[in-house]
Write a protein that holds these residues in place. Structure first.
Motif, PDB file in Angstrom:
ATOM      1  N   ASP A 195       0.778  -1.227  -0.093  1.00  0.00           N
ATOM      2  CA  ASP A 195      -0.158   0.142  -0.092  1.00  0.00           C
ATOM      3  C   ASP A 195       0.982   1.289   0.027  1.00  0.00           C
ATOM      4  OD1 ASP A 195      -2.283  -1.365  -0.172  1.00  0.00           O
ATOM      5  OD2 ASP A 195      -2.870  -0.898   1.826  1.00  0.00           O
ATOM      6  N   LEU A 196       1.904   1.446   0.673  1.00  0.00           N
ATOM      7  CA  LEU A 196       2.781   2.348   0.840  1.00  0.00           C
ATOM      8  C   LEU A 196       3.503   2.576  -0.800  1.00  0.00           C
ATOM      9  CD1 LEU A 196       4.420   4.679   2.260  1.00  0.00           C
ATOM     10  CD2 LEU A 196       5.879   3.028   3.235  1.00  0.00           C
ATOM     11  N   GLY A 197       3.847   1.617  -1.139  1.00  0.00           N
ATOM     12  CA  GLY A 197       4.306   1.748  -2.557  1.00  0.00           C
ATOM     13  C   GLY A 197       3.277   2.241  -3.586  1.00  0.00           C
ATOM     14  N   HIS A 198       2.088   2.033  -3.195  1.00  0.00           N
ATOM     15  CA  HIS A 198       0.904   2.541  -4.295  1.00  0.00           C
ATOM     16  C   HIS A 198       0.762   4.062  -3.968  1.00  0.00           C
ATOM     17  CE1 HIS A 198      -2.994   2.418  -6.211  1.00  0.00           C
ATOM     18  NE2 HIS A 198      -3.099   3.381  -5.835  1.00  0.00           N
ATOM     19  N   TYR A 199       0.493   4.392  -2.629  1.00  0.00           N
ATOM     20  CA  TYR A 199       0.565   5.907  -2.433  1.00  0.00           C
ATOM     21  C   TYR A 199       1.755   6.689  -2.945  1.00  0.00           C
ATOM     22  CZ  TYR A 199      -3.670   4.358   0.499  1.00  0.00           C
ATOM     23  OH  TYR A 199      -4.535   3.415   0.633  1.00  0.00           O
ATOM     24  N   LEU A 200       2.902   6.217  -2.781  1.00  0.00           N
ATOM     25  CA  LEU A 200       4.147   6.862  -2.987  1.00  0.00           C
ATOM     26  C   LEU A 200       4.147   6.900  -4.429  1.00  0.00           C
ATOM     27  CD1 LEU A 200       6.327   8.728  -1.751  1.00  0.00           C
ATOM     28  CD2 LEU A 200       7.229   6.457  -1.075  1.00  0.00           C
ATOM     29  N   ALA A 201       3.868   6.011  -5.154  1.00  0.00           N
ATOM     30  CA  ALA A 201       3.829   6.036  -6.574  1.00  0.00           C
ATOM     31  C   ALA A 201       2.878   7.079  -7.092  1.00  0.00           C
ATOM     32  CB  ALA A 201       3.590   4.746  -7.132  1.00  0.00           C
ATOM     33  N   ASP A 202       1.619   7.215  -6.514  1.00  0.00           N
ATOM     34  CA  ASP A 202       0.473   8.137  -6.708  1.00  0.00           C
ATOM     35  C   ASP A 202       1.193   9.550  -6.640  1.00  0.00           C
ATOM     36  OD1 ASP A 202      -1.247   6.399  -7.608  1.00  0.00           O
ATOM     37  OD2 ASP A 202      -2.500   6.776  -5.917  1.00  0.00           O
ATOM     38  N   ALA A 203       2.153   9.711  -5.491  1.00  0.00           N
ATOM     39  CA  ALA A 203       2.748  11.009  -5.267  1.00  0.00           C
ATOM     40  C   ALA A 203       3.710  11.435  -6.321  1.00  0.00           C
ATOM     41  CB  ALA A 203       3.319  11.033  -3.796  1.00  0.00           C
ATOM     42  N   HIS A 204       3.914  10.661  -7.164  1.00  0.00           N
ATOM     43  CA  HIS A 204       4.950  10.806  -8.236  1.00  0.00           C
ATOM     44  C   HIS A 204       4.238  11.356  -9.366  1.00  0.00           C
ATOM     45  CE1 HIS A 204       7.962   9.226  -5.670  1.00  0.00           C
ATOM     46  NE2 HIS A 204       8.849   9.692  -6.424  1.00  0.00           N
ATOM     47  N   VAL A 205       2.925  11.450  -9.595  1.00  0.00           N
ATOM     48  CA  VAL A 205       1.940  11.598 -10.746  1.00  0.00           C
ATOM     49  C   VAL A 205       1.479  13.127 -10.629  1.00  0.00           C
ATOM     50  CG1 VAL A 205       0.048  11.275 -12.103  1.00  0.00           C
ATOM     51  CG2 VAL A 205       1.318   9.353 -11.013  1.00  0.00           C
ATOM     52  N   SER A 229      -0.907   5.543 -17.839  1.00  0.00           N
ATOM     53  CA  SER A 229      -1.379   4.410 -18.340  1.00  0.00           C
ATOM     54  C   SER A 229      -0.846   3.965 -19.681  1.00  0.00           C
ATOM     55  CB  SER A 229      -2.767   4.237 -18.115  1.00  0.00           C
ATOM     56  OG  SER A 229      -3.316   3.974 -16.913  1.00  0.00           O
ATOM     57  N   ARG A 230      -1.184   4.821 -20.645  1.00  0.00           N
ATOM     58  CA  ARG A 230      -1.045   4.334 -22.055  1.00  0.00           C
ATOM     59  C   ARG A 230       0.555   4.465 -22.366  1.00  0.00           C
ATOM     60  NH1 ARG A 230      -2.225   1.559 -26.510  1.00  0.00           N
ATOM     61  NH2 ARG A 230      -2.170   2.797 -28.372  1.00  0.00           N
ATOM     62  N   LEU A 231       1.148   5.591 -21.961  1.00  0.00           N
ATOM     63  CA  LEU A 231       2.622   5.838 -22.023  1.00  0.00           C
ATOM     64  C   LEU A 231       3.504   4.632 -21.361  1.00  0.00           C
ATOM     65  CD1 LEU A 231       3.475   9.432 -21.893  1.00  0.00           C
ATOM     66  CD2 LEU A 231       2.652   8.163 -24.002  1.00  0.00           C
ATOM     67  N   PRO A 232       3.293   4.086 -20.344  1.00  0.00           N
ATOM     68  CA  PRO A 232       3.972   3.235 -19.690  1.00  0.00           C
ATOM     69  C   PRO A 232       3.874   1.976 -20.278  1.00  0.00           C
ATOM     70  CG  PRO A 232       2.515   4.010 -18.043  1.00  0.00           C
ATOM     71  CD  PRO A 232       2.469   4.842 -19.092  1.00  0.00           C
ATOM     72  N   GLU A 233       2.421   1.745 -20.556  1.00  0.00           N
ATOM     73  CA  GLU A 233       2.078   0.305 -21.035  1.00  0.00           C
ATOM     74  C   GLU A 233       2.684   0.223 -22.704  1.00  0.00           C
ATOM     75  OE1 GLU A 233      -2.216   0.309 -20.985  1.00  0.00           O
ATOM     76  OE2 GLU A 233      -2.149  -0.251 -19.084  1.00  0.00           O
ATOM     77  N   LEU A 234       2.984   1.106 -23.432  1.00  0.00           N
ATOM     78  CA  LEU A 234       3.310   1.141 -24.860  1.00  0.00           C
ATOM     79  C   LEU A 234       4.989   1.096 -24.531  1.00  0.00           C
ATOM     80  CD1 LEU A 234       1.384   3.880 -26.737  1.00  0.00           C
ATOM     81  CD2 LEU A 234       1.432   1.301 -26.994  1.00  0.00           C
ATOM     82  N   VAL A 317       7.481  10.561 -17.968  1.00  0.00           N
ATOM     83  CA  VAL A 317       6.934   9.233 -17.243  1.00  0.00           C
ATOM     84  C   VAL A 317       7.965   8.265 -16.925  1.00  0.00           C
ATOM     85  CG1 VAL A 317       5.337   7.558 -17.576  1.00  0.00           C
ATOM     86  CG2 VAL A 317       4.736   9.529 -18.823  1.00  0.00           C
ATOM     87  N   GLU A 318       8.812   8.248 -17.487  1.00  0.00           N
ATOM     88  CA  GLU A 318      10.127   7.256 -17.304  1.00  0.00           C
ATOM     89  C   GLU A 318      10.777   7.812 -16.008  1.00  0.00           C
ATOM     90  OE1 GLU A 318      14.423   5.584 -18.997  1.00  0.00           O
ATOM     91  OE2 GLU A 318      12.994   6.546 -20.279  1.00  0.00           O
ATOM     92  N   ARG A 319      11.104   9.358 -15.928  1.00  0.00           N
ATOM     93  CA  ARG A 319      11.707   9.956 -15.049  1.00  0.00           C
ATOM     94  C   ARG A 319      10.806   9.669 -13.574  1.00  0.00           C
ATOM     95  NH1 ARG A 319      11.881  14.889 -15.871  1.00  0.00           N
ATOM     96  NH2 ARG A 319      11.239  15.160 -17.908  1.00  0.00           N
ATOM     97  N   ARG A 320       9.641   9.803 -13.934  1.00  0.00           N
ATOM     98  CA  ARG A 320       8.523   9.852 -12.719  1.00  0.00           C
ATOM     99  C   ARG A 320       8.626   8.355 -11.946  1.00  0.00           C
ATOM    100  NH1 ARG A 320       9.575  13.464  -9.827  1.00  0.00           N
ATOM    101  NH2 ARG A 320       7.773  13.391  -8.420  1.00  0.00           N
ATOM    102  N   MET A 321       8.605   7.388 -12.961  1.00  0.00           N
ATOM    103  CA  MET A 321       8.601   5.804 -12.563  1.00  0.00           C
ATOM    104  C   MET A 321       9.839   5.637 -11.763  1.00  0.00           C
ATOM    105  SD  MET A 321       6.568   3.882 -15.653  1.00  0.00           S
ATOM    106  CE  MET A 321       6.517   2.309 -14.739  1.00  0.00           C
TER     107      MET A 321
END
Length: 379
Positions: A195-205, A229-234, A317-321
């Motif tokens: 869960d912490l991983g999820h919320y912290l990933a959200d903070a990078h969006v 969604s679209r960019l990382p999936e591609l 998107v790559e940099r934020r991921m």
């Protein structure tokens, strides 16, 4: 173009609901595992698939659990002056407590009253996210030093959740994970890590930090799913570099989380303006394309148009991921260090209980119904 965009906004994939997209959330959590030091990796490695799979639980809960949605965002532009950075201070400053006397008059408590913070911690904090917002009359009467019969009812109102609580919720998650490590509770460690991983990933969006979260204020509906969604999936698997090195220790998690939010918010103009410029200059018939998803034919952003967006943003998107992967591993590492670096190689992998499976099934059924509780979609 407007009629086409209106049609697209009604399609399930184009107006995708989950944050980052399930694909990106799962990949971010999974990759964070492999940056951990050996003393942590011994436990996280054998549970990497679980932490990845359950990276999306927080999104699923948004359709089933009241009060979940505000944990995923904060609208910085909604504040003329930012509230306190620390969670408890912010909760106190954005809460008003009221009581009703025998005549039916509603009176407000002065937050400067001596002992207010102690009363808040004991009586408001445990019920802060309860929808009823009621308080025990006896406790408030004792705090006000009045007769119990003089107080007919007590309740509170808060404005904190209206614009999101993401940076404050991260503080709580960090403390909870630290305590789970102290207890060496494998079940809690895994759930809180996911869960912490999820919320912290959200903070990078970036779009999780502003009220124009889906371009709805600027005629750019659908940009949320396009970006996260679209960019990382591609492009993530074939083009992104996810080597981030070892995790760091946070001297001050509160400041760290807020800095992540500020960095994301600084990028919002680029996210929106770049997409708007490409819409205006790119051939209209080359922006949206049909694509087969399983047995369905859907309309989504064309690969070439998506690539142009990614290039124009300098692979944001790559940099934020990458930043999210590093931050998540660092948050886990910091919690472990703060807990005294407990030995993890003797922890057993917990098996999900029947109750936990039933709860997850209920979450997913409500997600399929499609209504987020307490907040518009795509935030």
């Amino acid at each position: 173009m407007k009629p086409l965009l209106f049609l697209l906004a009604t399609l399930p994939f184009f107006n995708q609901k989950p944050d980052w997209g399930f694909f990106a959330h799962r990949q971010i959590n999974y990759l964070a595992v492999w940056t951990l030091p050996p003393d942590m990796l011994v436990f996280y490695k054998k549970n990497a698939d679980w932490i990845s799979e359950h990276a999306t639980d927080a999104d699923v809960r948004r359709y089933a659990v009241a009060g979940e949605a505000p944990k995923h965002f904060i609208d910085l532009d909604a504040f003329s002056e930012l509230p306190p950075r620390r969670r408890f201070d912010a909760m106190c400053s954005m809460t008003e407590i009221f009581w009703v006397n025998p005549s039916g008059d509603t009176l407000k408590i002065d937050t400067a009253t001596a002992g207010f913070r102690d009363f808040f911690a004991q009586n408001v904090l445990p019920n802060f996210f309860d929808e009823k917002k009621q308080l025990p009359s006896d406790s408030l009467a004792a705090f006000l030093k009045i007769e119990k019969d003089s107080l007919q009812a007590a309740f509170f109102q808060e404005t904190m959740t209206a614009h999101g609580i993401l940076p404050w919720h991260l503080q709580k998650m960090q403390r909870d994970l630290t305590e789970a490590f102290r207890q060496k509770n494998a079940r809690k460690i895994l759930r809180l890590s996911a869960d912490l991983g999820h919320y912290l990933a959200d903070a990078h969006v970036p779009l999780h930090t502003c009220s124009n979260y889906n371009g709805q204020k600027t005629g750019q509906d659908g940009i949320h799913a396009f970006w996260e969604s679209r960019l990382p999936e591609l492009f993530a698997e074939a083009e992104y570099n996810f080597w981030v090195g070892k995790p760091d220790y946070f001297d001050n998690p509160t400041d760290y989380f807020w800095n992540v939010i500020f960095e994301s918010n600084h990028l919002t103009d680029s996210v929106l303006q770049t997409e708007k410029y490409l819409r205006q200059t790119w051939p209209t018939d080359q922006q949206i394309c049909p694509e087969t998803r399983g047995n369905q034919l859907v309309l989504t952003q064309c690969r070439e148009f998506s690539a142009a967006y990614q290039t124009a943003m300098n692979k944001m998107v790559e940099r934020r991921m990458r930043a999210a992967i590093k931050a998540i591993a660092s948050a886990w590492f910091t919690a472990w260090v703060e807990a005294g670096q407990p030995i993890l190689d003797d922890l057993e992998t917990p098996i999900m209980t029947t109750g936990e499976r039933e709860e997850e099934k209920m979450w997913r059924e409500k997600m399929n119904a499609g209504k987020i509780l307490g907040r518009p979609e795509n935030h």
